[in-house]
Structures are given as structure tokens and as C-alpha cells.
Design an enzyme around this catalytic site. Structure first.
Site, PDB file in Angstrom:
ATOM      1  N   SER A  61      -0.224  -4.602  -4.532  1.00 27.47           N
ATOM      2  CA  SER A  61      -0.879  -5.331  -5.632  1.00 27.47           C
ATOM      3  C   SER A  61      -2.229  -5.932  -5.267  1.00 27.47           C
ATOM      4  O   SER A  61      -2.970  -6.344  -6.156  1.00 27.47           O
ATOM      5  CB  SER A  61       0.030  -6.446  -6.130  1.00 27.47           C
ATOM      6  OG  SER A  61       1.004  -5.916  -6.984  1.00 27.47           O
ATOM      7  N   LYS A  64      -5.304  -4.551  -6.954  1.00 24.23           N
ATOM      8  CA  LYS A  64      -5.651  -4.783  -8.365  1.00 24.23           C
ATOM      9  C   LYS A  64      -7.039  -5.388  -8.575  1.00 24.23           C
ATOM     10  O   LYS A  64      -7.796  -4.938  -9.439  1.00 24.23           O
ATOM     11  CB  LYS A  64      -4.550  -5.622  -9.028  1.00 24.23           C
ATOM     12  CG  LYS A  64      -3.261  -4.811  -9.212  1.00 24.23           C
ATOM     13  CD  LYS A  64      -2.050  -5.655  -9.563  1.00 24.23           C
ATOM     14  CE  LYS A  64      -0.839  -4.745  -9.814  1.00 24.23           C
ATOM     15  NZ  LYS A  64       0.440  -5.425  -9.718  1.00 24.23           N
ATOM     16  N   TYR A 186      -2.611   4.982 -10.101  1.00 23.38           N
ATOM     17  CA  TYR A 186      -2.272   3.594  -9.761  1.00 23.38           C
ATOM     18  C   TYR A 186      -1.364   3.547  -8.522  1.00 23.38           C
ATOM     19  O   TYR A 186      -1.569   2.746  -7.603  1.00 23.38           O
ATOM     20  CB  TYR A 186      -1.597   2.906 -10.964  1.00 23.38           C
ATOM     21  CG  TYR A 186      -0.908   1.632 -10.569  1.00 23.38           C
ATOM     22  CD1 TYR A 186      -1.649   0.496 -10.243  1.00 23.38           C
ATOM     23  CD2 TYR A 186       0.486   1.559 -10.453  1.00 23.38           C
ATOM     24  CE1 TYR A 186      -1.018  -0.671  -9.827  1.00 23.38           C
ATOM     25  CE2 TYR A 186       1.110   0.405 -10.037  1.00 23.38           C
ATOM     26  CZ  TYR A 186       0.358  -0.708  -9.724  1.00 23.38           C
ATOM     27  OH  TYR A 186       0.978  -1.844  -9.298  1.00 23.38           O
ATOM     28  N   TYR A 238       1.225 -14.135  -9.010  1.00 23.04           N
ATOM     29  CA  TYR A 238       2.407 -13.989  -9.862  1.00 23.04           C
ATOM     30  C   TYR A 238       2.717 -15.323 -10.542  1.00 23.04           C
ATOM     31  O   TYR A 238       1.796 -16.066 -10.900  1.00 23.04           O
ATOM     32  CB  TYR A 238       3.616 -13.491  -9.057  1.00 23.04           C
ATOM     33  CG  TYR A 238       3.372 -12.262  -8.220  1.00 23.04           C
ATOM     34  CD1 TYR A 238       2.823 -11.117  -8.765  1.00 23.04           C
ATOM     35  CD2 TYR A 238       3.713 -12.233  -6.876  1.00 23.04           C
ATOM     36  CE1 TYR A 238       2.621  -9.987  -7.996  1.00 23.04           C
ATOM     37  CE2 TYR A 238       3.519 -11.102  -6.100  1.00 23.04           C
ATOM     38  CZ  TYR A 238       2.973  -9.985  -6.669  1.00 23.04           C
ATOM     39  OH  TYR A 238       2.776  -8.876  -5.901  1.00 23.04           O
ATOM     40  N   VAL A 256       3.431  -6.860  -2.565  1.00 21.01           N
ATOM     41  CA  VAL A 256       4.855  -6.774  -2.266  1.00 21.01           C
ATOM     42  C   VAL A 256       5.136  -6.410  -0.802  1.00 21.01           C
ATOM     43  O   VAL A 256       6.236  -6.619  -0.306  1.00 21.01           O
ATOM     44  CB  VAL A 256       5.511  -5.773  -3.257  1.00 21.01           C
ATOM     45  CG1 VAL A 256       5.197  -4.337  -2.877  1.00 21.01           C
ATOM     46  CG2 VAL A 256       6.986  -5.993  -3.391  1.00 21.01           C
TER      47      VAL A 256
HETATM   48  N1  GLN Z   1       3.524  -0.528  -6.149  1.00 19.44           N
HETATM   49  C1  GLN Z   1       4.093  -1.762  -6.612  1.00 19.44           C
HETATM   50  C2  GLN Z   1       4.421  -1.650  -8.090  1.00 19.44           C
HETATM   51  O1  GLN Z   1       3.605  -1.170  -8.839  1.00 19.44           O
HETATM   52  C3  GLN Z   1       3.149  -2.886  -6.344  1.00 19.44           C
HETATM   53  C4  GLN Z   1       3.701  -4.165  -6.798  1.00 19.44           C
HETATM   54  C5  GLN Z   1       3.312  -5.370  -5.992  1.00 19.44           C
HETATM   55  O2  GLN Z   1       2.699  -5.362  -4.930  1.00 19.44           O
HETATM   56  N2  GLN Z   1       3.761  -6.490  -6.506  1.00 19.44           N
HETATM   57  O3  GLN Z   1       5.497  -2.019  -8.521  1.00 19.44           O
END
Ligand code: GLN
Length: 316
Positions: A61, A64, A186, A238, A256
Site C-alpha cells: 500500500s 499508493k 495495481y 488506515y 501490509v
Molecule cells: N496488495 C494488497 C491489497 O491490495 C495491499 C494492501 C495493503 O498493503 N494494505 O490488498
């Protein structure tokens, strides 16, 4: 001074074992839970590290903000905000939900918004979209970044929620065909490999208003940086973004795999890695380390003693 603070924070939290490593795919569950890396890169290009700062992990994430930055640069501000909003969602990062008023994702820091931004890059660049993304991240990091194909392969076979989000957005005209190509783009951007040091350099490039302080490569405009940092501040952590704003007070983004990057405007980029996550999906030790560093150096954006910026410039 900075090295001493990093070493101290490393020692203080290296034995902390709470939290759980993400295990939704086997390729992530195999991460070493004890890894702990810290890095600070200054807006003048000095690099300080402690622990496992060169251990590779996938960006997830934390990609992003950088794809959002690329969308702003490639498509312009108005077109970008036709495809994504600027409000915290109050929902989990992978919720299958759009803003009920505007019918676009709440913001670019949740999966829906990030998939929408990947869709914009795909529309602009076609089959070259991934290379455009990988090149932009590499320029931010000042190093050629590659991907972890095991992580990509297992994510793409299990990306059902992201496919659901993408189809919902396709139905509402937020993204266009091919939907699977957008999900793949993505997912591939999430599988780009970084280290705590590289993340800190990417953060330092934002701190240095869009110019990598080590390579002097000017990558994005000051206005793009302002948009990216603003949304990292309100939406980057988050459902912990509010408490983080109170405790640390810096624009930041977590992922994550256990990474956290934070930006001290015009001063430093911080990159941290520790795979054990809390109930929000944020790295336990990375958060503790950031709280400690922010306290130590008075980094909070609303530091009450009002010595935040000037204090650090004395040390640098
Ligand atoms: N690849 C993960 C997803 O799209 C990334 C999510 C994350 O880092 N929170 O679910």
C-alpha cells in the site's frame, strides 16, 4: 545525533514481539517476523540506518501515494479528481464501497482509489503503464526497483476483493476496460520491492518537494507533493489515521508487509520495516519507533513548543 537516535530507538523496540505477520497469501506469511529496519534520509541527502534497513520487502500500500502522484502529473489535477475523492473513508482499506454522493472512491490511499489511479495510468500509457509506474518509483528511490514475482503470482490469484472493487468502478464509469488489466497493474505495483532505506529516500524526495536529494532528479511538481502529503496526512494510516495525526503528526503511509514511511516537510524522510501488524494492519514496531522519533526531535506538525522545524535544522 540522528544516528544515535535511530540506534536508541532500534535497541528500545527490537525485542517487542506483539502483532501478527500478514498471512493472507503464503508469500507474505514467510516474512521473518523479527526483521526490524529503520532509515532516515535528510532533504540534503544524508542517509542514516539501523537494523535490517536493507532487507527487501514488497511495497504494497505504500505504492499508493506514488501512483497518485503519477496520475496528478500525467493527467492533471482536475482529471485526477474526477476519478478519486479527498475524504477519509472510515472503512477498511479493502472495502467494496464508493462515495455514495460522488460515486468515486473516497481517496487514493484505499484500494478502490489506488485501483482507480492505476486505471488512469493505464488509460494514459496503455501497455507501458507498469513501466511508467516502476520508473517513477525507481526515480523516487534513486535505484532501479524490481518486483517479487512470487508475491505478484499469489496476490493475483487471490485478488477477488480487488476485482470486485474494480468491477463496481467499471459499472460506474470510474475505470474503463480491460478491468483485469487494471487489477493486474495495481497488483504488480504492490509487488515492487523496496527496503527501509529506499522507502526513506522516497519519503525524502517528497520532503524535498519532489526532487530526490541524492540524485537531484526532479520528479514531480511542488503542487503534486502538496496533494500527496495532504492525503497521506488524512488517509495514510488506515483507520488509525486520526490517532496517528495526534501521536506523530506527520504525513505517512503504511503497508501490509510492515513498512511505514513518514515525511517531515523540507527536512527528512523516514522509512521503517517490521512485519508484525496491529489490528489496523499497521506495523507495531514501526509505529512505536515513529512516536519515539517524533517526540525526540519535535517532528509533530503542530508541535506545541513550536520548535519542530528549527530544532531539527540545528541538528542537520
Ligand atoms: N496488495 C494488497 C491489497 O491490495 C495491499 C494492501 C495493503 O498493503 N494494505 O490488498
Amino acid at each position: 545525533m540522528i544516528q544515535g537516535a535511530l540506534d536508541k530507538v532500534y535497541e528500545r523496540f527490537v525485542k517487542e514481539q506483539s502483532g501478527e505477520v500478514a498471512d493472507y497469501i503464503p508469500a507474505l506469511a514467510s516474512a521473518n517476523p523479527d526483521s526490524f529496519g529503520l532509515a532516515i534520509v535528510t532533504a540534503k541527502g544524508e542517509v542514516y540506518t539501523a537494523g535490517d534497513a536493507d532487507t527487501p520487502f514488497t511495497i504494497q500500500s505504500q505504492s499508493k501515494p506514488f501512483t497518485f502522484a503519477l496520475a496528478l502529473e500525467e493527467c492533471g489535477i482536475d482529471a485526477t479528481y474526477e476519478h478519486v475523492g479527498t475524504e477519509p473513508s472510515g472503512d477498511a482499506f479493502n472495502s467494496i464501497v464508493l462515495d455514495p454522493v460522488t460515486n468515486v472512491p473516497f481517496n487514493p490511499m484505499v484500494n478502490s482509489g489506488a485501483i482507480s489511479m492505476a486505471g488512469l495510468i493505464r488509460d494514459a500509457r496503455g501497455d507501458d503503464a507498469f513501466e511508467a509506474i516502476r520508473t517513477e518509483y525507481s526515480r523516487f528511490a534513486g535505484a532501479e526497483l524490481g518486483t517479487d514475482s512470487d508475491v505478484f503470482d499469489s496476490e493475483i490469484t487471490t485478488a477477488h476483493r480487488n476485482r470486485a472493487i474494480a468491477h463496481l468502478m467499471r459499472a460506474g464509469g470510474v475505470i474503463s476496460d480491460p478491468v483485469e488489466g487494471v487489477v493486474e497493474l495495481y497488483t504488480r505495483q504492490c509487488s515492487i520491492e523496496v527496503t527501509a532505506t529506499r522507502l526513506a529516500t522516497m519519503a525524502a524526495t517528497l520532503a524535498n518537494i519532489g526532487t530526490n536529494p541524492i540524485t537531484n532528479d526532479n520528479i514531480v511538481s511542488p503542487m503534486t507533493v502538496r496533494h500527496v502529503l495532504s492525503l497521506m496526512f488524512t488517509c495514510g494510516m488506515y483507520d488509525y489515521a486520526g490517532r496517528w495525526a495526534l501521536d506523530v503528526g506527520l504525513p505517512a503511509k503504511s503497508g501490509v508487509t510492515g513498512g511505514v514511511m513518514a515525511v517531515v516537510n523540507r527536512q527528512i524522510g523516514i522509512g521503517l520495516y517490521s512485519p508484525r501488524l496491529d489490528e489496523h494492519g499497521n506495523s507495531v514496531r514501526a509505529i512505536k519507533a515513529c512516536v519515539e522519533l517524533a517526540d525526540e526531535f519535535g517532528l509533530h506538525g503542530f508541535e506545541f513548543s513550536n520548535t519542530g522545524s528549527s530544532m531539527l535544522s540545528v541538528y542537520l
